[in-house]
Design an enzyme around this catalytic site. Structure first.
Site, PDB file in Angstrom:
ATOM      1  N   LYS A  54       1.108  -4.524 -11.648  1.00 13.80           N
ATOM      2  CA  LYS A  54       1.422  -4.343 -10.220  1.00 13.80           C
ATOM      3  C   LYS A  54       2.303  -3.112 -10.035  1.00 13.80           C
ATOM      4  O   LYS A  54       2.073  -2.284  -9.143  1.00 13.80           O
ATOM      5  CB  LYS A  54       2.121  -5.599  -9.669  1.00 13.80           C
ATOM      6  CG  LYS A  54       1.178  -6.784  -9.561  1.00 13.80           C
ATOM      7  CD  LYS A  54       1.882  -8.117  -9.347  1.00 13.80           C
ATOM      8  CE  LYS A  54       0.870  -9.254  -9.483  1.00 13.80           C
ATOM      9  NZ  LYS A  54       1.464 -10.586  -9.439  1.00 13.80           N
ATOM     10  N   GLN A  98       7.250 -13.304  -9.211  1.00 14.52           N
ATOM     11  CA  GLN A  98       6.144 -13.652 -10.114  1.00 14.52           C
ATOM     12  C   GLN A  98       6.230 -15.125 -10.533  1.00 14.52           C
ATOM     13  O   GLN A  98       7.284 -15.593 -10.963  1.00 14.52           O
ATOM     14  CB  GLN A  98       6.191 -12.734 -11.355  1.00 14.52           C
ATOM     15  CG  GLN A  98       5.020 -12.916 -12.292  1.00 14.52           C
ATOM     16  CD  GLN A  98       3.676 -12.558 -11.667  1.00 14.52           C
ATOM     17  OE1 GLN A  98       3.531 -11.538 -11.009  1.00 14.52           O
ATOM     18  NE2 GLN A  98       2.678 -13.403 -11.857  1.00 14.52           N
ATOM     19  N   ASP A 121       2.294 -11.624  -0.899  1.00 14.24           N
ATOM     20  CA  ASP A 121       1.378 -12.524  -1.610  1.00 14.24           C
ATOM     21  C   ASP A 121       0.703 -13.499  -0.639  1.00 14.24           C
ATOM     22  O   ASP A 121      -0.251 -14.164  -0.984  1.00 14.24           O
ATOM     23  CB  ASP A 121       2.170 -13.355  -2.646  1.00 14.24           C
ATOM     24  CG  ASP A 121       1.940 -12.882  -4.078  1.00 14.24           C
ATOM     25  OD1 ASP A 121       0.922 -12.203  -4.317  1.00 14.24           O
ATOM     26  OD2 ASP A 121       2.773 -13.191  -4.948  1.00 14.24           O
TER      27      ASP A 121
END
Ligand code: NAD
Length: 301
Positions: A54, A98, A121
């Site tokens: 990412k 994460q 997200d």
């Protein structure tokens, strides 16, 4: 006739190039670049590899990207204050924690603490609700389902009026992609069926699909005879079925297989995504797209 192979690698590269240009243009015009922070707790190897990917992509696109590593034993309270710090930082437009988090931390509490405006997200209940309402209400779409929609649209498949069958009902893939596909609008407007572990006759449902989206996490679950000839098959599954020696590096690497029996299915389907190289590359790309949107939204307000 063999199916068209939908290359997630190629489509992701196209979208990244579009984003790179957009970011450069906005930097010139407004003097701002999208800011993305990825917060990693501990050193789980899979998580390290995901956040590295990412960050690498964010750098390549010209973002202000920050990798914030925290120790495995960080307290929930300290992690919440780190999230809060980035929520308030005007140079950061996307905050990503994460997963998975260590057992002593309540994941839901952390994800819900990310301000919905920076929830790139799209896991926050407010953004999930907005997605469900659809239309103007949508702030972000979750990355993997948004990537699936792009793959279908950019490979020329008509979703309007199509029979879409989704295998799996998880919160990160099955439920959101079903919701996205049933909305009224471009790249959607489909008749959607969701099948899962409680479904009685999986095969009969799959056979009706003009577009079959499979996210079960069971290698080879979908057999070639379940596929309608000419259908578009999106295989989301990523299953480690063994290891092999990499020809490039000589190191052991996982052998990955999808949820669809690819070799046989490609002789029946009209189009199909490979594993790896299908949905996978799209997920990070859509995260970048969400971060660009988060930044653009701040320019409007
Ligand atoms: P999950 O385990 O949370 O959900 C799987 C779903 O499939 C469940 O709803 C379950 O009801 C259904 N299912 C499982 N076995 C079934 C069966 N035999 N018959 C019918 N339904 C069945 O998984 P997930 O998080 O949705 O992920 C699914 C797969 O997609 C996994 O292989 C995962 O690694 C992969 N994935 C890939 C990406 C990517 O970016 N490429 C992103 C997310 C998930």
């Amino acid at each position: 006739m063999s199916a068209k192979i939908i290359s997630g690698k190629e489509i992701a590269a196209q979208i990244r190039e579009e984003l790179r240009k957009e970011v450069a243009g906005m930097k010139e015009k407004y003097g701002v670049v999208p800011g993305l922070v990825t917060i990693l707790v501990g050193k789980n190897p899979a998580s390290v590899s995901y956040v590295t990917g990412k960050q690498k992509t964010a750098h390549e696109l010209g973002f202000n990207s920050i990798q914030d590593d925290q120790p495995e034993d960080i307290s929930e309270e300290d992690l919440l204050s780190i999230v809060d710090k980035y929520n308030k930082d005007p140079k950061i437009h996307g905050v990503l924690v994460q997963l998975p988090l260590p057992g002593h931390i309540n994941e839901k509490k952390i994800l819900n603490a990310i301000t919905p405006d920076k929830d790139v997200d799209c896991f926050h209940p407010v953004n999930v609700g907005r997605m469900m309402i659809g239309g103007d209400e949508v702030k972000f779409l979750p990355c993997t389902p948004a990537g699936i929609q792009e793959l279908i649209v950019r490979s020329g498949y008509e979703t309007s009026g199509a029979e879409v069958v989704v295998v799996g009902r998880s919160n990160i893939v099955g439920k959101p992609i079903a919701n996205i596909m049933l909305q009224k609008g471009k790249g959607a407007n489909a008749t959607v069926t969701v099948v899962h572990t409680g479904t009685k006759n999986l095969e009969e449902h799959c056979k009706r699909a003009d577009i079959l989206i499979v996210a079960a996490g069971v290698p080879g679950l979908v057999k070639p005879e379940w596929i309608k000839p000419g259908a578009c098959v999106i295989d989301v599954g990523v299953n480690r079925v063994g290891e092999k020696k990499s020809e490039k590096t000589g190191r052991m690497i996982p052998i990955l297989k999808g949820d669809v029996d690819f070799d046989a299915a490609k002789e029946i389907a009209g189009a199909i995504t490979p594993v790896p190289g299908g949905v996978g590359p799209m997920t990070i790309t859509m995260l970048m797209k969400n971060t660009v949107k988060a930044m653009k939204d701040t320019l409007k307000s």
